[in-house]
Design a protein around this motif. Structure first.
Motif, PDB file in Angstrom:
ATOM      1  N   THR A  29       0.832  -1.103  -0.181  1.00  0.00           N
ATOM      2  CA  THR A  29       0.132  -0.004  -0.018  1.00  0.00           C
ATOM      3  C   THR A  29       0.981   1.210  -0.012  1.00  0.00           C
ATOM      4  O   THR A  29       0.592   2.251  -0.589  1.00  0.00           O
ATOM      5  N   ALA A  30       2.001   1.182   0.798  1.00  0.00           N
ATOM      6  CA  ALA A  30       2.572   2.599   0.754  1.00  0.00           C
ATOM      7  C   ALA A  30       3.440   2.584  -0.521  1.00  0.00           C
ATOM      8  O   ALA A  30       3.548   3.947  -0.822  1.00  0.00           O
ATOM      9  N   LEU A  31       3.991   1.528  -1.194  1.00  0.00           N
ATOM     10  CA  LEU A  31       4.415   1.980  -2.573  1.00  0.00           C
ATOM     11  C   LEU A  31       3.572   2.337  -3.521  1.00  0.00           C
ATOM     12  O   LEU A  31       3.683   3.264  -4.492  1.00  0.00           O
ATOM     13  N   TRP A  32       2.125   1.705  -3.570  1.00  0.00           N
ATOM     14  CA  TRP A  32       1.248   2.240  -4.449  1.00  0.00           C
ATOM     15  C   TRP A  32       0.725   3.829  -4.225  1.00  0.00           C
ATOM     16  O   TRP A  32       0.553   4.496  -5.244  1.00  0.00           O
ATOM     17  N   ARG A  33       0.671   4.245  -2.897  1.00  0.00           N
ATOM     18  CA  ARG A  33       0.326   5.478  -2.624  1.00  0.00           C
ATOM     19  C   ARG A  33       1.456   6.671  -3.225  1.00  0.00           C
ATOM     20  O   ARG A  33       1.141   7.421  -3.535  1.00  0.00           O
ATOM     21  N   LEU A  34       2.918   6.138  -2.869  1.00  0.00           N
ATOM     22  CA  LEU A  34       4.002   6.682  -3.127  1.00  0.00           C
ATOM     23  C   LEU A  34       3.931   6.859  -4.919  1.00  0.00           C
ATOM     24  O   LEU A  34       4.141   7.984  -5.292  1.00  0.00           O
ATOM     25  N   GLY A  35       3.862   5.835  -5.350  1.00  0.00           N
ATOM     26  CA  GLY A  35       3.834   5.789  -6.960  1.00  0.00           C
ATOM     27  C   GLY A  35       2.607   6.801  -7.467  1.00  0.00           C
ATOM     28  O   GLY A  35       2.711   7.412  -8.511  1.00  0.00           O
ATOM     29  N   ARG A  36       1.527   6.628  -6.764  1.00  0.00           N
ATOM     30  CA  ARG A  36       0.228   7.640  -7.517  1.00  0.00           C
ATOM     31  C   ARG A  36       0.494   8.732  -7.127  1.00  0.00           C
ATOM     32  O   ARG A  36       0.529   9.898  -8.218  1.00  0.00           O
ATOM     33  N   ARG A  37       0.852   9.381  -6.198  1.00  0.00           N
ATOM     34  CA  ARG A  37       1.388  10.858  -5.533  1.00  0.00           C
ATOM     35  C   ARG A  37       2.490  11.291  -6.552  1.00  0.00           C
ATOM     36  O   ARG A  37       2.482  12.393  -6.845  1.00  0.00           O
ATOM     37  N   GLU A  39       8.583  16.426  -4.831  1.00  0.00           N
ATOM     38  CA  GLU A  39       9.620  16.382  -3.848  1.00  0.00           C
ATOM     39  C   GLU A  39       8.711  16.445  -2.653  1.00  0.00           C
ATOM     40  O   GLU A  39       8.980  15.625  -1.550  1.00  0.00           O
ATOM     41  N   LEU A  40       7.602  17.198  -2.190  1.00  0.00           N
ATOM     42  CA  LEU A  40       6.797  17.234  -1.121  1.00  0.00           C
ATOM     43  C   LEU A  40       6.151  15.797  -1.089  1.00  0.00           C
ATOM     44  O   LEU A  40       5.961  15.225  -0.023  1.00  0.00           O
ATOM     45  N   ALA A  41       5.592  15.311  -2.148  1.00  0.00           N
ATOM     46  CA  ALA A  41       4.701  14.032  -2.007  1.00  0.00           C
ATOM     47  C   ALA A  41       5.898  12.873  -1.501  1.00  0.00           C
ATOM     48  O   ALA A  41       5.625  12.085  -0.888  1.00  0.00           O
ATOM     49  N   ALA A  42       7.125  13.014  -2.131  1.00  0.00           N
ATOM     50  CA  ALA A  42       8.170  12.008  -1.520  1.00  0.00           C
ATOM     51  C   ALA A  42       8.415  11.882   0.048  1.00  0.00           C
ATOM     52  O   ALA A  42       8.442  10.929   0.566  1.00  0.00           O
ATOM     53  N   VAL A  43       8.714  13.211   0.600  1.00  0.00           N
ATOM     54  CA  VAL A  43       8.891  13.269   1.884  1.00  0.00           C
ATOM     55  C   VAL A  43       7.516  13.030   2.845  1.00  0.00           C
ATOM     56  O   VAL A  43       7.850  12.197   3.893  1.00  0.00           O
ATOM     57  N   ASP A  44       6.461  12.997   2.270  1.00  0.00           N
ATOM     58  CA  ASP A  44       5.243  12.942   3.047  1.00  0.00           C
ATOM     59  C   ASP A  44       4.959  11.398   3.062  1.00  0.00           C
ATOM     60  O   ASP A  44       4.698  10.923   4.191  1.00  0.00           O
ATOM     61  N   ALA A  75      11.190  12.805   7.486  1.00  0.00           N
ATOM     62  CA  ALA A  75      11.933  12.606   6.236  1.00  0.00           C
ATOM     63  C   ALA A  75      12.248  13.932   5.530  1.00  0.00           C
ATOM     64  O   ALA A  75      11.604  14.951   5.684  1.00  0.00           O
ATOM     65  N   VAL A  76      13.468  13.791   4.643  1.00  0.00           N
ATOM     66  CA  VAL A  76      13.915  15.151   4.137  1.00  0.00           C
ATOM     67  C   VAL A  76      14.361  14.718   2.762  1.00  0.00           C
ATOM     68  O   VAL A  76      14.745  13.513   2.684  1.00  0.00           O
ATOM     69  N   LEU A  77      14.121  15.723   1.746  1.00  0.00           N
ATOM     70  CA  LEU A  77      14.962  15.408   0.624  1.00  0.00           C
ATOM     71  C   LEU A  77      15.941  16.635   0.342  1.00  0.00           C
ATOM     72  O   LEU A  77      15.520  17.888   0.217  1.00  0.00           O
ATOM     73  N   VAL A  78      17.310  16.035   0.139  1.00  0.00           N
ATOM     74  CA  VAL A  78      18.184  17.263   0.232  1.00  0.00           C
ATOM     75  C   VAL A  78      18.932  17.297  -1.184  1.00  0.00           C
ATOM     76  O   VAL A  78      19.002  16.032  -1.913  1.00  0.00           O
ATOM     77  N   ALA A  79      19.595  18.244  -1.596  1.00  0.00           N
ATOM     78  CA  ALA A  79      20.512  18.433  -2.827  1.00  0.00           C
ATOM     79  C   ALA A  79      21.366  19.235  -2.553  1.00  0.00           C
ATOM     80  O   ALA A  79      21.527  20.007  -1.756  1.00  0.00           O
ATOM     81  N   LEU A  80      22.514  19.533  -3.589  1.00  0.00           N
ATOM     82  CA  LEU A  80      23.303  20.347  -3.654  1.00  0.00           C
ATOM     83  C   LEU A  80      23.087  21.511  -4.596  1.00  0.00           C
ATOM     84  O   LEU A  80      22.613  21.268  -5.588  1.00  0.00           O
ATOM     85  N   VAL A 135      21.079  21.909   0.423  1.00  0.00           N
ATOM     86  CA  VAL A 135      19.796  22.550   0.608  1.00  0.00           C
ATOM     87  C   VAL A 135      18.782  21.380   0.771  1.00  0.00           C
ATOM     88  O   VAL A 135      18.820  20.648   0.279  1.00  0.00           O
ATOM     89  N   VAL A 136      17.569  21.941   1.732  1.00  0.00           N
ATOM     90  CA  VAL A 136      16.800  21.026   2.106  1.00  0.00           C
ATOM     91  C   VAL A 136      15.663  21.239   0.912  1.00  0.00           C
ATOM     92  O   VAL A 136      15.211  22.434   1.158  1.00  0.00           O
ATOM     93  N   ARG A 137      15.442  20.509   0.201  1.00  0.00           N
ATOM     94  CA  ARG A 137      14.273  20.844  -0.901  1.00  0.00           C
ATOM     95  C   ARG A 137      12.968  20.446  -0.635  1.00  0.00           C
ATOM     96  O   ARG A 137      12.168  21.234  -0.893  1.00  0.00           O
ATOM     97  N   ALA A 138      12.794  19.638   0.393  1.00  0.00           N
ATOM     98  CA  ALA A 138      11.419  19.264   1.116  1.00  0.00           C
ATOM     99  C   ALA A 138      11.891  18.664   2.540  1.00  0.00           C
ATOM    100  O   ALA A 138      12.629  17.790   2.629  1.00  0.00           O
ATOM    101  N   ALA A 139      10.793  18.664   3.288  1.00  0.00           N
ATOM    102  CA  ALA A 139      10.948  18.257   4.476  1.00  0.00           C
ATOM    103  C   ALA A 139       9.316  17.944   5.278  1.00  0.00           C
ATOM    104  O   ALA A 139       8.691  18.621   4.980  1.00  0.00           O
ATOM    105  N   ALA A 140       9.505  16.937   5.973  1.00  0.00           N
ATOM    106  CA  ALA A 140       8.132  16.321   6.498  1.00  0.00           C
ATOM    107  C   ALA A 140       8.544  15.881   8.134  1.00  0.00           C
ATOM    108  O   ALA A 140       9.190  14.907   8.085  1.00  0.00           O
ATOM    109  N   PRO A 141       8.052  16.598   9.162  1.00  0.00           N
ATOM    110  CA  PRO A 141       7.043  17.862   9.137  1.00  0.00           C
ATOM    111  C   PRO A 141       8.257  19.118   7.996  1.00  0.00           C
ATOM    112  O   PRO A 141       9.305  19.021   8.144  1.00  0.00           O
ATOM    113  N   ALA A 142       7.461  20.096   7.809  1.00  0.00           N
ATOM    114  CA  ALA A 142       7.935  21.175   7.119  1.00  0.00           C
ATOM    115  C   ALA A 142       8.816  21.906   7.621  1.00  0.00           C
ATOM    116  O   ALA A 142       9.948  22.426   7.249  1.00  0.00           O
TER     117      ALA A 142
END
Length: 264
Positions: free
Chosen positions: A122-130, A141-146, A156-161, A168-175
């Motif tokens: 279910t978690a994989l299905w929800r991620l793929g759909r979002r 990016e927001l969907a990924a961390v959520d 969860a965070v999604l970071v990049a250079l 830089v933190v591109r997205a975070a959950a919680p924000a």
């Protein structure tokens, strides 16, 4: 509650069940033969085996045999047995209790495993759909961390250079989630090397997060997915680690497609 109190409570419950069977047998002893009274104890043992587990079931069987022998098998108020057929009855009661408890425990584990597989699917299905529904990269990016936070019960965070090589933190959950220096160093190492950074230790000198690289189609690293401990966070099992790697792979593929469609 710790494991020992839980076991003690289950043993106490098993003893209470045998106590109820003893009371019922005492009330019916004038109307039923001892072998029939034994069925009351066997019923209590089966109930303990089905609900309390192997240890309490074995305890209830031993306790039930002892009480039945002492109070209801001639000669009374002694553990001596005049009729050898009762020995076979005692052994049967023990075997039934242990067998039912073993089968019940196996069924409980199988049901738990099925539930975990359904949760991960279910978690994989929800991620793929979002990820598929996200129209812009920020939404992706927001969907990924959520979804990562929802699936693993940790921040969860999604970071990049950025272009200057700064994290830089591109997205975070919680924000409002921020990264301390130890975490930023581990995330930067993952982005620089493309190698996963795992939790080093629990002390203040080591980072506590898990950072997985998100490889791009050209062999570059598009970013990193980080999972950080939150209240109630438990160590990831091997299955959860594999699920987290699958999450990272799906997110990396989605980011790669988005970059090809609208490169920065």
């Amino acid at each position: 509650m710790t494991p020992q109190p839980r076991l003690a409570l289950r043993l106490l419950t098993a003893s209470a069940a045998i106590g109820v069977a003893t009371l019922a047998a005492a009330l019916l002893s004038r109307h039923l033969a001892p072998v029939n009274l034994m069925m009351l104890f066997l019923l209590a043992v089966v109930a303990c085996a089905a609900t309390l587990g192997q240890g309490p079931a074995a305890w209830s069987a031993l306790l039930g045999v002892g009480i039945f022998d002492f109070f209801f098998v001639p000669p009374h108020l002694t553990f001596a047995v005049d009729d050898a057929q009762y020995l076979l009855t005692f052994v049967g009661m023990l075997v039934v209790g242990l067998t039912v408890s073993t089968l019940t425990e196996r069924l409980r584990r199988e049901n738990a495993a099925i539930g975990e597989r359904e949760r991960r699917a279910t978690a994989l299905w929800r991620l793929g759909r979002r990820l598929a529904d996200a129209e812009i990269e920020e939404a992706l990016e927001l969907a990924a961390v959520d979804e990562t936070r929802e699936a693993f019960g940790a921040d969860a965070v999604l970071v990049a250079l950025d272009r200057s090589g700064q994290l830089v933190v591109r997205a975070a959950a919680p924000a409002e989630r921020t990264l301390p220096e130890t975490e930023r160093a581990a995330a930067t190492a993952t982005l620089d090397t493309g190698v996963r950074s795992d939790r080093a230790d629990e002390g203040p000198r080591g980072h506590r997060g898990i950072y997985l690289p998100l490889p791009g189609p050209q062999g570059d690293v598009l970013g990193a997915l980080g999972l950080l401990p939150a209240a109630g966070f438990k160590t990831l099992s091997e299955d959860d680690r594999r699920l987290l790697e699958t999450f990272a792979s799906q997110i990396a593929l989605a980011l790669g497609r988005r970059h090809r469609e609208s490169p920065r």
